[in-house]
Design a protein around this motif. Structure first.
Motif, PDB file in Angstrom:
ATOM      1  N   GLU A 237      -6.376 -15.946 -13.456  1.00 16.64           N
ATOM      2  CA  GLU A 237      -5.888 -15.757 -12.083  1.00 16.64           C
ATOM      3  C   GLU A 237      -5.679 -14.274 -11.818  1.00 16.64           C
ATOM      4  O   GLU A 237      -5.151 -13.554 -12.668  1.00 16.64           O
ATOM      5  N   ILE A 238      -6.104 -13.818 -10.643  1.00 17.78           N
ATOM      6  CA  ILE A 238      -5.803 -12.451 -10.213  1.00 17.78           C
ATOM      7  C   ILE A 238      -5.433 -12.491  -8.746  1.00 17.78           C
ATOM      8  O   ILE A 238      -6.036 -13.237  -7.966  1.00 17.78           O
ATOM      9  N   GLY A 239      -4.442 -11.684  -8.375  1.00 19.04           N
ATOM     10  CA  GLY A 239      -4.057 -11.578  -6.969  1.00 19.04           C
ATOM     11  C   GLY A 239      -3.836 -10.122  -6.616  1.00 19.04           C
ATOM     12  O   GLY A 239      -3.237  -9.373  -7.390  1.00 19.04           O
ATOM     13  N   ARG A 240      -4.362  -9.717  -5.486  1.00 18.49           N
ATOM     14  CA  ARG A 240      -4.195  -8.346  -5.016  1.00 18.49           C
ATOM     15  C   ARG A 240      -3.909  -8.365  -3.519  1.00 18.49           C
ATOM     16  O   ARG A 240      -4.315  -9.301  -2.819  1.00 18.49           O
ATOM     17  N   THR A 241      -3.253  -7.306  -3.045  1.00 20.49           N
ATOM     18  CA  THR A 241      -3.004  -7.149  -1.615  1.00 20.49           C
ATOM     19  C   THR A 241      -3.530  -5.780  -1.183  1.00 20.49           C
ATOM     20  O   THR A 241      -3.338  -4.793  -1.896  1.00 20.49           O
ATOM     21  N   PHE A 242      -4.224  -5.771  -0.058  1.00 18.52           N
ATOM     22  CA  PHE A 242      -4.810  -4.542   0.471  1.00 18.52           C
ATOM     23  C   PHE A 242      -4.328  -4.335   1.903  1.00 18.52           C
ATOM     24  O   PHE A 242      -3.768  -5.239   2.522  1.00 18.52           O
ATOM     25  N   VAL A 243      -4.604  -3.119   2.409  1.00 15.46           N
ATOM     26  CA  VAL A 243      -4.342  -2.864   3.820  1.00 15.46           C
ATOM     27  C   VAL A 243      -5.681  -2.613   4.490  1.00 15.46           C
ATOM     28  O   VAL A 243      -6.559  -1.975   3.909  1.00 15.46           O
ATOM     29  N   ILE A 244      -5.837  -3.152   5.692  1.00 15.52           N
ATOM     30  CA  ILE A 244      -7.084  -2.979   6.434  1.00 15.52           C
ATOM     31  C   ILE A 244      -6.903  -1.830   7.413  1.00 15.52           C
ATOM     32  O   ILE A 244      -5.957  -1.844   8.208  1.00 15.52           O
ATOM     33  N   GLY A 245      -7.801  -0.855   7.346  1.00 15.87           N
ATOM     34  CA  GLY A 245      -7.734   0.248   8.303  1.00 15.87           C
ATOM     35  C   GLY A 245      -7.570   1.574   7.597  1.00 15.87           C
ATOM     36  O   GLY A 245      -7.605   1.655   6.375  1.00 15.87           O
ATOM     37  N   THR A 246      -7.399   2.600   8.388  1.00 15.98           N
ATOM     38  CA  THR A 246      -7.424   3.945   7.826  1.00 15.98           C
ATOM     39  C   THR A 246      -6.166   4.286   7.054  1.00 15.98           C
ATOM     40  O   THR A 246      -6.226   4.923   6.010  1.00 15.98           O
ATOM     41  N   ALA A 247      -5.027   3.856   7.534  1.00 13.29           N
ATOM     42  CA  ALA A 247      -3.781   4.248   6.869  1.00 13.29           C
ATOM     43  C   ALA A 247      -2.748   3.150   7.002  1.00 13.29           C
ATOM     44  O   ALA A 247      -2.533   2.622   8.091  1.00 13.29           O
ATOM     45  N   PRO A 248      -2.101   2.815   5.897  1.00  9.70           N
ATOM     46  CA  PRO A 248      -1.054   1.800   5.958  1.00  9.70           C
ATOM     47  C   PRO A 248       0.172   2.312   6.710  1.00  9.70           C
ATOM     48  O   PRO A 248       0.450   3.518   6.723  1.00  9.70           O
ATOM     49  N   ALA A 249       0.904   1.402   7.333  1.00 10.29           N
ATOM     50  CA  ALA A 249       2.160   1.756   7.994  1.00 10.29           C
ATOM     51  C   ALA A 249       3.242   1.970   6.938  1.00 10.29           C
ATOM     52  O   ALA A 249       3.105   1.526   5.797  1.00 10.29           O
ATOM     53  N   ASP A 250       4.301   2.640   7.351  1.00  6.08           N
ATOM     54  CA  ASP A 250       5.380   2.939   6.393  1.00  6.08           C
ATOM     55  C   ASP A 250       5.946   1.672   5.764  1.00  6.08           C
ATOM     56  O   ASP A 250       6.180   1.616   4.565  1.00  6.08           O
ATOM     57  N   TRP A 251       6.196   0.651   6.610  1.00  2.35           N
ATOM     58  CA  TRP A 251       6.791  -0.572   6.058  1.00  2.35           C
ATOM     59  C   TRP A 251       5.856  -1.237   5.052  1.00  2.35           C
ATOM     60  O   TRP A 251       6.306  -1.845   4.081  1.00  2.35           O
ATOM     61  N   GLN A 252       4.554  -1.062   5.288  1.00  2.00           N
ATOM     62  CA  GLN A 252       3.599  -1.658   4.356  1.00  2.00           C
ATOM     63  C   GLN A 252       3.637  -0.938   3.012  1.00  2.00           C
ATOM     64  O   GLN A 252       3.625  -1.568   1.953  1.00  2.00           O
ATOM     65  N   ILE A 253       3.713   0.392   3.064  1.00  2.00           N
ATOM     66  CA  ILE A 253       3.769   1.167   1.818  1.00  2.00           C
ATOM     67  C   ILE A 253       5.046   0.828   1.051  1.00  2.00           C
ATOM     68  O   ILE A 253       5.019   0.597  -0.162  1.00  2.00           O
ATOM     69  N   GLU A 254       6.165   0.753   1.778  1.00  2.00           N
ATOM     70  CA  GLU A 254       7.448   0.460   1.120  1.00  2.00           C
ATOM     71  C   GLU A 254       7.430  -0.915   0.461  1.00  2.00           C
ATOM     72  O   GLU A 254       7.859  -1.078  -0.681  1.00  2.00           O
ATOM     73  N   LEU A 255       6.936  -1.903   1.218  1.00  2.00           N
ATOM     74  CA  LEU A 255       6.923  -3.260   0.673  1.00  2.00           C
ATOM     75  C   LEU A 255       5.980  -3.340  -0.526  1.00  2.00           C
ATOM     76  O   LEU A 255       6.296  -3.978  -1.536  1.00  2.00           O
ATOM     77  N   TYR A 256       4.845  -2.676  -0.413  1.00  2.00           N
ATOM     78  CA  TYR A 256       3.889  -2.700  -1.516  1.00  2.00           C
ATOM     79  C   TYR A 256       4.482  -2.076  -2.777  1.00  2.00           C
ATOM     80  O   TYR A 256       4.392  -2.638  -3.874  1.00  2.00           O
ATOM     81  N   ASP A 257       5.107  -0.912  -2.590  1.00  2.00           N
ATOM     82  CA  ASP A 257       5.690  -0.214  -3.746  1.00  2.00           C
ATOM     83  C   ASP A 257       6.752  -1.081  -4.418  1.00  2.00           C
ATOM     84  O   ASP A 257       6.871  -1.096  -5.646  1.00  2.00           O
ATOM     85  N   LEU A 258       7.494  -1.790  -3.602  1.00  2.00           N
ATOM     86  CA  LEU A 258       8.560  -2.635  -4.147  1.00  2.00           C
ATOM     87  C   LEU A 258       7.973  -3.775  -4.998  1.00  2.00           C
ATOM     88  O   LEU A 258       8.412  -4.010  -6.133  1.00  2.00           O
ATOM     89  N   VAL A 259       6.987  -4.467  -4.432  1.00  2.00           N
ATOM     90  CA  VAL A 259       6.390  -5.589  -5.176  1.00  2.00           C
ATOM     91  C   VAL A 259       5.667  -5.062  -6.414  1.00  2.00           C
ATOM     92  O   VAL A 259       5.726  -5.677  -7.487  1.00  2.00           O
ATOM     93  N   PHE A 260       5.039  -3.918  -6.275  1.00  2.00           N
ATOM     94  CA  PHE A 260       4.376  -3.320  -7.438  1.00  2.00           C
ATOM     95  C   PHE A 260       5.394  -3.034  -8.544  1.00  2.00           C
ATOM     96  O   PHE A 260       5.145  -3.319  -9.726  1.00  2.00           O
ATOM     97  N   ALA A 261       6.557  -2.497  -8.161  1.00  2.00           N
ATOM     98  CA  ALA A 261       7.595  -2.192  -9.157  1.00  2.00           C
ATOM     99  C   ALA A 261       8.089  -3.473  -9.822  1.00  2.00           C
ATOM    100  O   ALA A 261       8.332  -3.515 -11.036  1.00  2.00           O
ATOM    101  N   ALA A 262       8.243  -4.524  -9.025  1.00  2.00           N
ATOM    102  CA  ALA A 262       8.693  -5.805  -9.580  1.00  2.00           C
ATOM    103  C   ALA A 262       7.654  -6.345 -10.557  1.00  2.00           C
ATOM    104  O   ALA A 262       7.986  -6.828 -11.646  1.00  2.00           O
ATOM    105  N   GLN A 263       6.383  -6.249 -10.155  1.00  2.00           N
ATOM    106  CA  GLN A 263       5.329  -6.797 -11.011  1.00  2.00           C
ATOM    107  C   GLN A 263       5.221  -5.998 -12.305  1.00  2.00           C
ATOM    108  O   GLN A 263       5.062  -6.566 -13.386  1.00  2.00           O
ATOM    109  N   ARG A 264       5.375  -4.668 -12.204  1.00  2.00           N
ATOM    110  CA  ARG A 264       5.328  -3.840 -13.400  1.00  2.00           C
ATOM    111  C   ARG A 264       6.490  -4.178 -14.337  1.00  2.00           C
ATOM    112  O   ARG A 264       6.322  -4.288 -15.552  1.00  2.00           O
TER     113      ARG A 264
END
Lengths: 371, 371
Positions: A237-264
């Protein structure tokens, strides 16, 4: 390979003898496959007092669903005669009785009440005992052959995902992306998908187990994808999340970093001897401390193998500890209703630190990609 | 639609009351869906003594597999609290006891021995009786709404198959053709395939339930395809056999004509009141009298609906008669080991002669096409 299956059956036989049962009936398909090398539709494994008594009992030759798998050649196979041919489990109970067994351990978590009663009727002197989840427990620690199948499956999933990321995504529906991923899995040699591929966009992103809809990918969306390959029966099983478009919004970066930290944090706590609940807690407390206590999934991860969801469970209530050579997923996520969310999911094998620590099977990057 | 589900529950309640059970627990997913309009993962339907007591019991809100189906709005829903939330069947047994029921009819052909025991433990004074296949029997005769879903599913399958026939086939693998068919089913609005799509070429052609391999389509092959769409939960089935190349060989034409004659004989015997075994015999004796007695499938056909393989069964040992508004498949075939074979499979609805006889849902031509 034949010795592998015989050795597995011997371990189960030792367990049954210690529990006082002369014979065992294994009916759950993944368990049959584990012990017999193949699980033709409806087939059951009768484990006797000696290896010579072991028998794979399968339905009649004209059954409607042939199998292309080959059982262990060292194992005797009995095919029930005639059209239909009856229930192999019932036939196996009769054979156990004729072999002189006085008790038969059965998989009470798999046999239905009606089948269990039919077993009792065909062999009324046979005491039906419970095998519990003995075979599932044998399956938890994998050998290197099994891990090798998981590793190849993970490579296939990485390839399929990598190719998708090179294509144009905006305007395509979740369903189409999921179907394309499944086609690519097969292209690269998978037996098939390990589970229904999940593609989730926009407000659906990050929903665990989301079933693909006709929603199309839009600029600014989170896009979360969860897929896996089955290779020689083994599922990753593999799961990934991406952002569509040129630049992610701030809330997207924050949420991503948080889940990444949890997963790590979850990944880094995968050491032999770690309590399953501690692995869960390591990931969960990162999300908890950021205020995401509601709506988290029950599990942070789970074992994989011949089934996509096996023991051990990584959850707050889990008992038990991790052993070396146990493959598990680590897959925390956050979903914000109406906005979407993030999930990051890897399959790893628990390894001692001396061997380099947990072995990551799914190697697609976990940087936040803007596609 | 809500009245439909309430009326179905009333029919089941009448049946249970006649059988002396005050309450019933329906756990088999297709049966839950039939009575409640949706079957969220793990949910069970508790049927009380009155409609007001009916309750859909489902697992906790953070369960890992959300559903997008909506249950009947007239039905009360109880969601188990907390992460995980336990087994809805066990909770439902406790609720039945607290409602004053002294016996509970359960689906012994679906509940495992272990779950059945857990039900007994939570409500020791509740007598657990058997519901048998009462809900499956209610499901046999369809209403026009259900038949309409099957009809749309059949149209979708016809479309997907028709498009495939317009494409180049030689050189493509069974797996790819199967995946493409499944993609087309979804393109045309199916929820998904009704069952794993079977594509079989050359020596594989005509094998019932063949799983697609990496064999490529070659000139001179038989190509047999079996697929179906799920539409609003209802599953249909179509199977056709083609020849690849400019002109079929004589043995191919002969075999095709024989199977076609058998399938026609089966279809023509679909009248209300016909014995299921007589429909089977009508098709089977055409093949028998040509010398193909070995290796025929157990069934000539079967009911379809919320599951792809439902009652009635069209087989030599089948009991019972056909009613009007029962959808069934008619799918005889012959497979010659090493050479291939032919299967022809339609979904039809049994209708009285006054209404024009059996209604053919899958309308793709059954001429032998050379592609």
């Amino acid at each position: 390979m034949s010795e592998v299956y015989a050795a597995r059956r011997t371990r189960l036989r030792d367990y049954c003898n210690a529990g006082g049962s002369a014979a065992a009936l294994v009916s759950r398909p993944a368990n049959v496959r584990y012990l017999a090398g193949a699980a033709p539709h409806g087939a059951v494994l009768l484990l006797g007092r000696t290896e010579e008594q072991d028998l794979l009992v399968r339905a009649g030759p004209t059954a409607d669903r042939p199998t292309q798998e080959r059982p262990d050649e060292a194992l005797r196979v009995q095919t029930l005669p005639g059209a239909g041919g009856g229930d192999p489990a019932v036939a196996a109970a009769g054979i156990a009785a004729s072999q002189g067994a006085d008790s038969l351990a059965v998989e009470e978590h798999h046999l239905t009440v009606a089948r269990h009663r039919a077993l009792g009727s065909v062999a009324p002197r046979l005491r039906l005992a419970g095998l519990g989840s003995a075979v599932e427990q044998l399956r938890v620690v994998k050998d290197e052959e099994e891990i090798s199948c998981l590793r190849i499956g993970a490579e296939i999933a990485d390839q399929a995902l990598g190719e998708l990321l090179e294509s144009i995504l905006v305007g395509r529906t979740e369903r189409h992306l999921a179907l394309e991923l499944e086609r690519r899995l097969v292209d690269h040699g998978a037996d098939g998908p390990a589970f229904p591929t999940s593609v989730a966009t926009g407000p659906n992103a990050g929903r665990p187990g989301h079933r693909p809809t006709d929603r199309r990918v839009e600029e600014g969306d989170f896009l979360s994808v969860c897929l896996g390959a089955t290779y020689r029966g083994y599922r990753c099983e593999i799961g990934r999340t991406f952002v569509i478009g040129t630049a992610p919004a701030d809330w997207q970066i924050e949420l991503y970093d948080l889940v990444f930290a949890a997963q790590r944090a979850g990944r880094e706590s995968l050491v032999p001897g770690a309590a399953c609940r501690d692995v869960d807690r390591a990931a969960r407390q990162v999300l908890d401390s950021a205020g995401y206590t509601e709506g988290l999934t029950v599990l942070t991860g789970h074992g994989v193998g011949l089934e996509i969801d096996e023991d051990p469970q990584l959850s707050p209530a889990a008992m038990g500890k991790l052993d070396a050579c146990v493959p598990v997923t680590v897959e925390p996520g956050v979903h914000l209703p109406g906005r979407g969310g993030v999930r990051i999911d890897d399959t790893l094998v628990v390894r001692p630190e001396a061997d380099g620590g947990p072995e990551l099977l799914t190697i697609t990057t976990k940087e936040l990609l803007a596609l």
